[in-house]
Design a protein around this motif. Sequence first.
Motif, PDB file in Angstrom:
ATOM      1  N   LEU A   3       0.832  -1.203   0.000  1.00  0.00           N
ATOM      2  CA  LEU A   3       0.000   0.000   0.000  1.00  0.00           C
ATOM      3  C   LEU A   3       0.869   1.256   0.000  1.00  0.00           C
ATOM      4  O   LEU A   3       0.605   2.192  -0.768  1.00  0.00           O
ATOM      5  CB  LEU A   3      -0.939   0.012   1.207  1.00  0.00           C
ATOM      6  CG  LEU A   3      -1.797   1.259   1.362  1.00  0.00           C
ATOM      7  CD1 LEU A   3      -2.728   1.428   0.164  1.00  0.00           C
ATOM      8  CD2 LEU A   3      -2.604   1.191   2.654  1.00  0.00           C
ATOM      9  N   GLN A   4       1.913   1.283   0.827  1.00  0.00           N
ATOM     10  CA  GLN A   4       2.789   2.459   0.866  1.00  0.00           C
ATOM     11  C   GLN A   4       3.471   2.666  -0.490  1.00  0.00           C
ATOM     12  O   GLN A   4       3.576   3.794  -0.971  1.00  0.00           O
ATOM     13  CB  GLN A   4       3.863   2.305   1.958  1.00  0.00           C
ATOM     14  CG  GLN A   4       3.350   2.541   3.340  1.00  0.00           C
ATOM     15  CD  GLN A   4       2.914   1.261   4.020  1.00  0.00           C
ATOM     16  OE1 GLN A   4       2.834   0.201   3.424  1.00  0.00           O
ATOM     17  NE2 GLN A   4       2.603   1.362   5.295  1.00  0.00           N
ATOM     18  N   THR A   5       3.925   1.581  -1.103  1.00  0.00           N
ATOM     19  CA  THR A   5       4.587   1.682  -2.400  1.00  0.00           C
ATOM     20  C   THR A   5       3.616   2.199  -3.458  1.00  0.00           C
ATOM     21  O   THR A   5       3.963   3.057  -4.281  1.00  0.00           O
ATOM     22  CB  THR A   5       5.167   0.320  -2.819  1.00  0.00           C
ATOM     23  OG1 THR A   5       6.029  -0.148  -1.774  1.00  0.00           O
ATOM     24  CG2 THR A   5       5.946   0.425  -4.106  1.00  0.00           C
ATOM     25  N   GLU A   6       2.383   1.703  -3.436  1.00  0.00           N
ATOM     26  CA  GLU A   6       1.377   2.172  -4.387  1.00  0.00           C
ATOM     27  C   GLU A   6       1.053   3.644  -4.161  1.00  0.00           C
ATOM     28  O   GLU A   6       0.857   4.394  -5.125  1.00  0.00           O
ATOM     29  CB  GLU A   6       0.116   1.325  -4.265  1.00  0.00           C
ATOM     30  CG  GLU A   6       0.302  -0.089  -4.777  1.00  0.00           C
ATOM     31  CD  GLU A   6      -0.869  -0.997  -4.474  1.00  0.00           C
ATOM     32  OE1 GLU A   6      -1.970  -0.488  -4.154  1.00  0.00           O
ATOM     33  OE2 GLU A   6      -0.698  -2.215  -4.557  1.00  0.00           O
ATOM     34  N   MET A   7       1.004   4.069  -2.898  1.00  0.00           N
ATOM     35  CA  MET A   7       0.754   5.480  -2.606  1.00  0.00           C
ATOM     36  C   MET A   7       1.882   6.348  -3.156  1.00  0.00           C
ATOM     37  O   MET A   7       1.644   7.415  -3.726  1.00  0.00           O
ATOM     38  CB  MET A   7       0.589   5.690  -1.102  1.00  0.00           C
ATOM     39  CG  MET A   7      -0.725   5.164  -0.571  1.00  0.00           C
ATOM     40  SD  MET A   7      -0.953   5.206   1.229  1.00  0.00           S
ATOM     41  CE  MET A   7      -0.003   6.543   1.805  1.00  0.00           C
ATOM     42  N   ASP A  12       3.822  10.098  -7.306  1.00  0.00           N
ATOM     43  CA  ASP A  12       4.756  10.348  -8.395  1.00  0.00           C
ATOM     44  C   ASP A  12       4.003  10.626  -9.696  1.00  0.00           C
ATOM     45  O   ASP A  12       4.285  11.600 -10.401  1.00  0.00           O
ATOM     46  CB  ASP A  12       5.681   9.146  -8.554  1.00  0.00           C
ATOM     47  CG  ASP A  12       6.904   9.432  -9.389  1.00  0.00           C
ATOM     48  OD1 ASP A  12       7.092  10.588  -9.814  1.00  0.00           O
ATOM     49  OD2 ASP A  12       7.679   8.494  -9.624  1.00  0.00           O
ATOM     50  N   MET A  13       3.042   9.790 -10.003  1.00  0.00           N
ATOM     51  CA  MET A  13       2.278   9.952 -11.242  1.00  0.00           C
ATOM     52  C   MET A  13       1.415  11.209 -11.228  1.00  0.00           C
ATOM     53  O   MET A  13       1.132  11.774 -12.283  1.00  0.00           O
ATOM     54  CB  MET A  13       1.421   8.717 -11.488  1.00  0.00           C
ATOM     55  CG  MET A  13       2.253   7.486 -11.808  1.00  0.00           C
ATOM     56  SD  MET A  13       1.269   5.999 -11.968  1.00  0.00           S
ATOM     57  CE  MET A  13       0.206   6.431 -13.327  1.00  0.00           C
ATOM     58  N   THR A  18      -2.527  15.855 -17.675  1.00  0.00           N
ATOM     59  CA  THR A  18      -3.373  14.853 -18.344  1.00  0.00           C
ATOM     60  C   THR A  18      -2.760  14.306 -19.625  1.00  0.00           C
ATOM     61  O   THR A  18      -3.177  13.263 -20.109  1.00  0.00           O
ATOM     62  CB  THR A  18      -4.768  15.448 -18.657  1.00  0.00           C
ATOM     63  OG1 THR A  18      -4.600  16.643 -19.424  1.00  0.00           O
ATOM     64  CG2 THR A  18      -5.522  15.748 -17.376  1.00  0.00           C
ATOM     65  N   GLN A  19      -1.731  14.996 -20.158  1.00  0.00           N
ATOM     66  CA  GLN A  19      -1.044  14.502 -21.352  1.00  0.00           C
ATOM     67  C   GLN A  19       0.168  13.638 -20.984  1.00  0.00           C
ATOM     68  O   GLN A  19       0.912  13.204 -21.853  1.00  0.00           O
ATOM     69  CB  GLN A  19      -0.575  15.667 -22.237  1.00  0.00           C
ATOM     70  CG  GLN A  19      -1.684  16.406 -22.945  1.00  0.00           C
ATOM     71  CD  GLN A  19      -2.421  17.366 -22.023  1.00  0.00           C
ATOM     72  OE1 GLN A  19      -1.824  17.981 -21.152  1.00  0.00           O
ATOM     73  NE2 GLN A  19      -3.723  17.477 -22.207  1.00  0.00           N
ATOM     74  N   GLY A  20       0.367  13.393 -19.705  1.00  0.00           N
ATOM     75  CA  GLY A  20       1.489  12.571 -19.263  1.00  0.00           C
ATOM     76  C   GLY A  20       2.811  13.309 -19.193  1.00  0.00           C
ATOM     77  O   GLY A  20       3.864  12.695 -19.081  1.00  0.00           O
ATOM     78  N   GLU A  21       2.763  14.638 -19.226  1.00  0.00           N
ATOM     79  CA  GLU A  21       3.979  15.445 -19.150  1.00  0.00           C
ATOM     80  C   GLU A  21       4.180  15.935 -17.725  1.00  0.00           C
ATOM     81  O   GLU A  21       3.222  16.217 -17.021  1.00  0.00           O
ATOM     82  CB  GLU A  21       3.872  16.647 -20.094  1.00  0.00           C
ATOM     83  CG  GLU A  21       3.699  16.256 -21.545  1.00  0.00           C
ATOM     84  CD  GLU A  21       3.259  17.418 -22.403  1.00  0.00           C
ATOM     85  OE1 GLU A  21       2.752  18.423 -21.863  1.00  0.00           O
ATOM     86  OE2 GLU A  21       3.400  17.316 -23.626  1.00  0.00           O
ATOM     87  N   MET A  22       5.442  16.043 -17.308  1.00  0.00           N
ATOM     88  CA  MET A  22       5.758  16.522 -15.965  1.00  0.00           C
ATOM     89  C   MET A  22       5.255  17.947 -15.789  1.00  0.00           C
ATOM     90  O   MET A  22       5.502  18.811 -16.628  1.00  0.00           O
ATOM     91  CB  MET A  22       7.269  16.477 -15.742  1.00  0.00           C
ATOM     92  CG  MET A  22       7.709  17.043 -14.406  1.00  0.00           C
ATOM     93  SD  MET A  22       7.168  16.085 -12.990  1.00  0.00           S
ATOM     94  CE  MET A  22       8.259  14.695 -13.103  1.00  0.00           C
ATOM     95  N   ASP A  23       4.536  18.181 -14.714  1.00  0.00           N
ATOM     96  CA  ASP A  23       4.058  19.514 -14.363  1.00  0.00           C
ATOM     97  C   ASP A  23       4.825  19.948 -13.119  1.00  0.00           C
ATOM     98  O   ASP A  23       4.512  19.530 -12.010  1.00  0.00           O
ATOM     99  CB  ASP A  23       2.542  19.483 -14.088  1.00  0.00           C
ATOM    100  CG  ASP A  23       1.987  20.851 -13.759  1.00  0.00           C
ATOM    101  OD1 ASP A  23       2.774  21.818 -13.630  1.00  0.00           O
ATOM    102  OD2 ASP A  23       0.757  20.953 -13.613  1.00  0.00           O
ATOM    103  N   LEU A  24       5.860  20.747 -13.320  1.00  0.00           N
ATOM    104  CA  LEU A  24       6.728  21.133 -12.213  1.00  0.00           C
ATOM    105  C   LEU A  24       6.012  21.970 -11.158  1.00  0.00           C
ATOM    106  O   LEU A  24       6.498  22.075 -10.030  1.00  0.00           O
ATOM    107  CB  LEU A  24       7.964  21.865 -12.739  1.00  0.00           C
ATOM    108  CG  LEU A  24       8.908  20.991 -13.576  1.00  0.00           C
ATOM    109  CD1 LEU A  24      10.074  21.822 -14.091  1.00  0.00           C
ATOM    110  CD2 LEU A  24       9.397  19.787 -12.798  1.00  0.00           C
ATOM    111  N   ASN A  25       4.866  22.553 -11.491  1.00  0.00           N
ATOM    112  CA  ASN A  25       4.095  23.283 -10.486  1.00  0.00           C
ATOM    113  C   ASN A  25       3.512  22.338  -9.443  1.00  0.00           C
ATOM    114  O   ASN A  25       3.213  22.745  -8.330  1.00  0.00           O
ATOM    115  CB  ASN A  25       2.979  24.091 -11.144  1.00  0.00           C
ATOM    116  CG  ASN A  25       3.523  25.235 -11.964  1.00  0.00           C
ATOM    117  OD1 ASN A  25       4.486  25.887 -11.569  1.00  0.00           O
ATOM    118  ND2 ASN A  25       2.931  25.465 -13.122  1.00  0.00           N
ATOM    119  N   ARG A  26       3.331  21.087  -9.799  1.00  0.00           N
ATOM    120  CA  ARG A  26       2.806  20.083  -8.868  1.00  0.00           C
ATOM    121  C   ARG A  26       3.919  19.390  -8.083  1.00  0.00           C
ATOM    122  O   ARG A  26       3.658  18.646  -7.158  1.00  0.00           O
ATOM    123  CB  ARG A  26       2.026  19.008  -9.633  1.00  0.00           C
ATOM    124  CG  ARG A  26       0.819  19.512 -10.343  1.00  0.00           C
ATOM    125  CD  ARG A  26       0.141  18.375 -11.048  1.00  0.00           C
ATOM    126  NE  ARG A  26      -0.975  18.849 -11.843  1.00  0.00           N
ATOM    127  CZ  ARG A  26      -1.770  18.049 -12.508  1.00  0.00           C
ATOM    128  NH1 ARG A  26      -1.588  16.760 -12.502  1.00  0.00           N
ATOM    129  NH2 ARG A  26      -2.767  18.552 -13.206  1.00  0.00           N
TER     130      ARG A  26
END
Length: 93
Positions: A3-7, A12-13, A18-26
């Motif tokens: 559970l911890q690993t999935e969290m 991370d994801m 929504t396009q699968g690109e890194m959003d550095l603001n998040r």
Amino acid sequence: TALQTEMGQLLDMSTENTQGEMDLNRYTIERYKLIVKYKTAFYSFYMPVASGLILAGVDGEEELKQTREITLAMGEYFQIQDDFLDCYGDPET
């Protein structure tokens, strides 16, 4: 531990848009530390050590609490160092 690993993986994801690109603001330092803790520290450090202690007959609540504190700190340190070396380390070494 699963559970911890999935969290950690979910955290991370969730830094992607929504396009699968890194959003550095998040991607904050707080989020990074949680990702490190949940994706690496529990799975790679706490679980193996706690399992060994339990198999050896050391299963007191206080001992496991101390083990958790120490191994999570070790896991966080390890992953931060590994990430740093991935970015800035010399691949020849």
